[in-house]
Design a protein around this motif. Structure first.
Motif, short mmCIF file in Angstrom:
data_model
loop_
_atom_site.label_atom_id
_atom_site.label_comp_id
_atom_site.label_asym_id
_atom_site.label_seq_id
_atom_site.Cartn_x
_atom_site.Cartn_y
_atom_site.Cartn_z
N LYS A 189 0.82 -1.20 0.00
CA LYS A 189 0.00 0.00 0.00
C LYS A 189 0.86 1.26 0.00
CE LYS A 189 -3.77 2.22 2.54
NZ LYS A 189 -4.67 2.14 3.72
N ASN A 190 1.91 1.28 0.82
CA ASN A 190 2.82 2.43 0.87
C ASN A 190 3.58 2.60 -0.44
OD1 ASN A 190 2.10 3.01 3.51
ND2 ASN A 190 3.75 1.74 4.40
N ARG A 191 4.03 1.48 -1.02
CA ARG A 191 4.76 1.56 -2.29
C ARG A 191 3.88 2.11 -3.39
NH1 ARG A 191 7.69 -3.82 -4.04
NH2 ARG A 191 8.70 -3.36 -2.03
N LYS A 192 2.61 1.69 -3.40
CA LYS A 192 1.69 2.20 -4.43
C LYS A 192 1.49 3.70 -4.27
CE LYS A 192 -2.88 1.43 -6.45
NZ LYS A 192 -3.21 2.86 -6.50
N LEU A 193 1.41 4.15 -3.00
CA LEU A 193 1.27 5.59 -2.77
C LEU A 193 2.48 6.35 -3.29
CD1 LEU A 193 -0.25 5.59 0.85
CD2 LEU A 193 -1.42 6.21 -1.29
N VAL A 194 3.68 5.80 -3.06
CA VAL A 194 4.92 6.45 -3.53
C VAL A 194 4.95 6.47 -5.05
CG1 VAL A 194 7.43 6.25 -3.62
CG2 VAL A 194 6.24 5.91 -1.46
N LEU A 195 4.62 5.32 -5.66
CA LEU A 195 4.63 5.26 -7.12
C LEU A 195 3.61 6.21 -7.73
CD1 LEU A 195 5.05 1.41 -7.71
CD2 LEU A 195 6.75 3.21 -8.07
N ASP A 196 2.42 6.27 -7.12
CA ASP A 196 1.40 7.19 -7.62
C ASP A 196 1.88 8.64 -7.52
OD1 ASP A 196 -0.24 5.11 -8.19
OD2 ASP A 196 -1.50 5.31 -6.40
N ARG A 197 2.58 8.93 -6.39
CA ARG A 197 3.08 10.30 -6.21
C ARG A 197 4.17 10.60 -7.23
NH1 ARG A 197 4.34 9.84 -1.28
NH2 ARG A 197 2.28 10.40 -0.47
N PHE A 230 4.54 9.27 -10.20
CA PHE A 230 3.89 9.42 -11.49
C PHE A 230 3.24 10.79 -11.62
CE2 PHE A 230 -0.03 9.06 -14.04
CZ PHE A 230 0.50 8.71 -15.27
N ALA A 231 2.54 11.21 -10.57
CA ALA A 231 1.81 12.48 -10.62
C ALA A 231 2.77 13.66 -10.73
CB ALA A 231 0.92 12.63 -9.40
N GLN A 232 3.93 13.58 -10.04
CA GLN A 232 4.82 14.72 -9.97
C GLN A 232 6.03 14.60 -10.90
OE1 GLN A 232 5.84 15.23 -5.84
NE2 GLN A 232 3.70 15.42 -5.19
N ALA A 233 6.02 13.64 -11.80
CA ALA A 233 7.14 13.47 -12.74
C ALA A 233 7.35 14.75 -13.54
CB ALA A 233 6.85 12.30 -13.67
N PRO A 234 8.62 15.11 -13.85
CA PRO A 234 8.91 16.36 -14.56
C PRO A 234 8.54 16.33 -16.03
CG PRO A 234 10.93 15.12 -14.21
CD PRO A 234 9.85 14.39 -13.47
N GLU A 235 8.17 15.18 -16.56
CA GLU A 235 7.79 15.09 -17.97
C GLU A 235 6.36 14.55 -18.06
OE1 GLU A 235 10.81 12.61 -19.52
OE2 GLU A 235 12.18 14.27 -19.93
N ALA A 236 5.66 14.98 -19.11
CA ALA A 236 4.27 14.56 -19.30
C ALA A 236 4.21 13.04 -19.51
CB ALA A 236 3.66 15.28 -20.50
N ALA A 237 3.35 12.39 -18.74
CA ALA A 237 3.24 10.93 -18.83
C ALA A 237 1.77 10.52 -18.84
CB ALA A 237 3.98 10.26 -17.67
N ALA A 238 1.49 9.42 -19.55
CA ALA A 238 0.11 8.92 -19.62
C ALA A 238 0.14 7.40 -19.67
CB ALA A 238 -0.59 9.48 -20.85
N VAL A 249 -3.32 10.25 -16.33
CA VAL A 249 -2.36 11.25 -16.81
C VAL A 249 -1.77 11.96 -15.60
CG1 VAL A 249 -3.51 11.60 -19.03
CG2 VAL A 249 -4.15 13.01 -17.08
N ASN A 250 -0.53 12.45 -15.73
CA ASN A 250 0.09 13.13 -14.59
C ASN A 250 -0.06 14.66 -14.71
OD1 ASN A 250 1.96 13.80 -16.54
ND2 ASN A 250 3.76 13.19 -15.35
N ASP A 251 0.46 15.34 -13.69
CA ASP A 251 0.30 16.80 -13.64
C ASP A 251 0.94 17.49 -14.84
OD1 ASP A 251 -0.89 16.29 -11.24
OD2 ASP A 251 0.81 16.96 -10.00
N ALA A 283 -7.58 16.05 -15.38
CA ALA A 283 -7.56 14.59 -15.41
C ALA A 283 -8.92 14.01 -15.79
CB ALA A 283 -7.13 14.05 -14.04
N GLU A 284 -9.99 14.61 -15.23
CA GLU A 284 -11.31 14.08 -15.53
C GLU A 284 -11.73 14.30 -16.98
OE1 GLU A 284 -11.71 17.95 -13.16
OE2 GLU A 284 -10.56 16.08 -13.08
N GLU A 285 -11.09 15.31 -17.65
CA GLU A 285 -11.39 15.56 -19.07
C GLU A 285 -10.66 14.57 -19.96
OE1 GLU A 285 -11.91 20.11 -20.07
OE2 GLU A 285 -10.16 19.88 -18.77
N ALA A 286 -9.50 14.13 -19.50
CA ALA A 286 -8.66 13.29 -20.34
C ALA A 286 -8.92 11.80 -20.13
CB ALA A 286 -7.19 13.60 -20.06
N GLU A 287 -9.02 11.37 -18.90
CA GLU A 287 -9.13 9.94 -18.61
C GLU A 287 -10.46 9.40 -19.14
OE1 GLU A 287 -8.54 9.88 -14.42
OE2 GLU A 287 -6.39 10.32 -14.56
#
Length: 538
Positions: free
Chosen positions: A51-59, A61-69, A80-82, A92-96
């Motif tokens: 559960k903790n690892r998933k939270l870290v990975l999600d964070r 992904f969200a804060q990555a310096p390059e656009a990711a999907a 999609v990330n920030d 996010a709700e428009e894209a996903e």
């Protein structure tokens, strides 16, 4: 005594049993199998860690310096990330839940996008540069890296894509290409030979005029190939001129011979300067070569003409000395004769029974003056015969005038010509070559004397200072004069009004005065005769 059942027969000291069952890992030993308890605890910790690892990975992904999907294999966006939202302008709700092609792929690029998708379905990896569309309709240049995501069973279940904005990078590259194209166009149309080196000092570029000049290809010239066209005697000089400057990062200039396409060696002057990147890093050298063969030939020709002029000037002086031979013999004979008389007189005073020392000393003094005068005359003649290179110094113009009068006095007397001067005693000195100035004055004064040879007259030599601070010397005669047509041509080489003249004296005199920054001209007198005038800087 029979066995005691739970809750029966407890004393007041026994703890009361809690409601509900405790976790196995917290039960008292013996209440649950130890291995089972440890297994239950491990599972709990693993779930928490996942559960903790998933939270870290999600964070991440969200804060990555390059656009990711992340999207399904059919292209439907899962997440999609920030940076993706910032780059393309969608929340996010428009894209996903939408297809990626419908969301950001322009119509002209959909076919290529489908090809990328097919490659991913087959397990391929996509690395491309393309154009994508923002929510506001504007386009952005991107580099795309996309890979398929597989399940534990090896099945392709999703796609992961990273988008990097390379719009400014591409604009910079385009500007660089445009700049290089402009440089190439200018270099290939420039009237000089242009070359460049890298940071290793080896040539990596030659422009079209260079290749046309040498008749060789770029591949033949780059590196050290260009050395093959340098004259063998000049190769070492090229390295001696370039390498020290290259290591010191300073401009240089040198001359050497370079073989032209027709096999002829031509003199070139080469100039080079260090070049730097926009960040200030050394990038090598750039330089140009100019064919100066014709210029060097012209310089050699000018040197030859200067030498010829010097020879002619010397011949002119010798010729004048020939004309003055009789006068010079008379001028030298006078002080020598006087010195001889004074020597005999001194001897008589000393041979008396009672030598008259005072009279003898007077005679010796006169003898010294006479011999000094004769030596001065000979020195003036010797200087006019000299072939030494011009040497400018501060000289007294009036002294030069007086010296010329001494040399020409007898010749003028024999033609009933008087010479007088009107010299400014406070005249400043002039920077000039003594012998050349003597030659000019002798030419002008001889011309005046010869113009009055049949009629006699007066020759006037004047020196004064002009209002602009120059020295003005005038030689005026009362001779036959010259016509306007003669005045126009009188300074031309080989033009003469004399029956036996060479036509070089006045031409040489004008060149001498002009080389001193002055001017020589002639004008007829209102009544009779001619006036020659020249200026000198002080």
């Amino acid at each position: 005594m029979g066995p005691v059942r739970p809750g029966v027969g407890k004393t007041s000291a026994q703890p009361e049993e809690r409601v509900g069952r405790q976790p196995a890992c917290q039960q008292q030993p013996g209440s649950l199998d130890i291995e089972e308890a440890n297994s239950v605890c491990a599972m709990g910790r693993a779930q928490d860690e996942l559960k903790n690892r998933k939270l870290v990975l999600d964070r991440c992904f969200a804060q990555a310096p390059e656009a990711a999907a992340v999207m399904r294999m059919d292209g439907c966006l899962i997440s999609v990330n920030d940076e993706f939202m910032r780059m393309f302008g969608y929340e996010a709700e428009e894209a996903e839940g939408r297809l990626i092609d419908d969301l950001i792929v322009p119509g002209s690029h959909k076919e290529a996008a489908r090809e990328y998708a097919n490659g991913l379905r087959l397990g391929g990896r996509v690395e491309v540069e393309s154009v994508r569309r923002r929510k506001d309709g504007s386009e952005v240049r991107v580099s795309i890296l996309a890979v398929p995501i597989t399940s534990d069973a090896g099945e392709y279940i999703a796609k992961y894509a990273i988008y990097r904005d390379i719009t400014e990078q591409k604009r910079a590259e385009e500007r660089l290409r445009e700049s290089e194209a402009r440089f190439q166009e200018m270099a290939d149309t420039a009237p000089v030979l242009i070359w460049m080196t890298g940071t290793d000092g080896l040539c990596n570029y030659f422009n079209k005029p260079w290749l046309e000049f040498t008749g060789r290809t770029l591949e033949q010239e780059v590196g050290m190939g260009w050395v093959e066209g340098v004259h063998p005697d000049d190769v070492q000089g090229c390295f001696d001129g370039f390498l020290p400057a290259f290591h010191a990062r300073i401009p240089f200039r040198m001359e050497y011979r370079l073989r032209r396409s027709d096999g002829a060696y031509r003199w070139v002057i080469e100039s080079g300067i260090p070049r730097y990147t926009g960040a200030g890093e050394f990038a090598g050298y750039i330089g140009s070569n100019i064919d100066i063969t014709d210029l060097k030939s012209a310089e050699e020709e000018r040197e030859r003409l200067h030498q010829l002029e010097a020879d002619l000037a010397h011949i002119n002086r010798v010729s004048m000395m020939g004309e003055l031979a009789a006068s010079l013999a008379h001028e030298v004979k006078q002080p020598i004769t006087s010195a001889l008389i004074n020597a005999k007189t001194c001897a008589r005073w000393l041979r008396r029974d009672e030598p008259d020392i005072a009279e003898a000393c007077d005679a010796v003094s006169r003898m010294v003056n006479d011999t000094t005068r004769a030596a001065d005359i000979l020195n003036r003649v010797r200087s006019l015969y000299s072939r030494e290179n011009p040497q400018r110094e501060l000289i007294d113009v009036n002294e030069i005038i007086r010296g010329m009068i001494v040399l020409l006095h007898d010749k003028a007397n024999r033609s009933s010509i008087s010479i007088r001067t009107q010299n400014d005693d406070g005249l400043a000195t002039a920077l000039a070559d003594r012998v050349q100035l003597q030659q000019v004055l002798m030419n002008l004064m001889l011309n005046g004397i010869e113009a009055m040879q049949e009629t006699g007259g007066e020759l006037t030599v004047t020196s004064k200072k002009t209002v602009d601070g120059q020295l003005l010397i005038s030689v005026v005669d009362s001779g036959v004069g010259i016509t306007p047509a003669q005045a126009e041509r009188i300074f031309e080489a080989f033009f003469t009004t004399k029956p036996h003249g060479t036509g070089m004296g006045l031409s040489i005199s004008r060149k001498i005065i002009e080389s001193h920054g002055g001017r020589l001209w002639v004008s007829p007198n209102p009544q009779r005769g001619t006036t020659f005038q020249f200026t000198l800087g002080t």
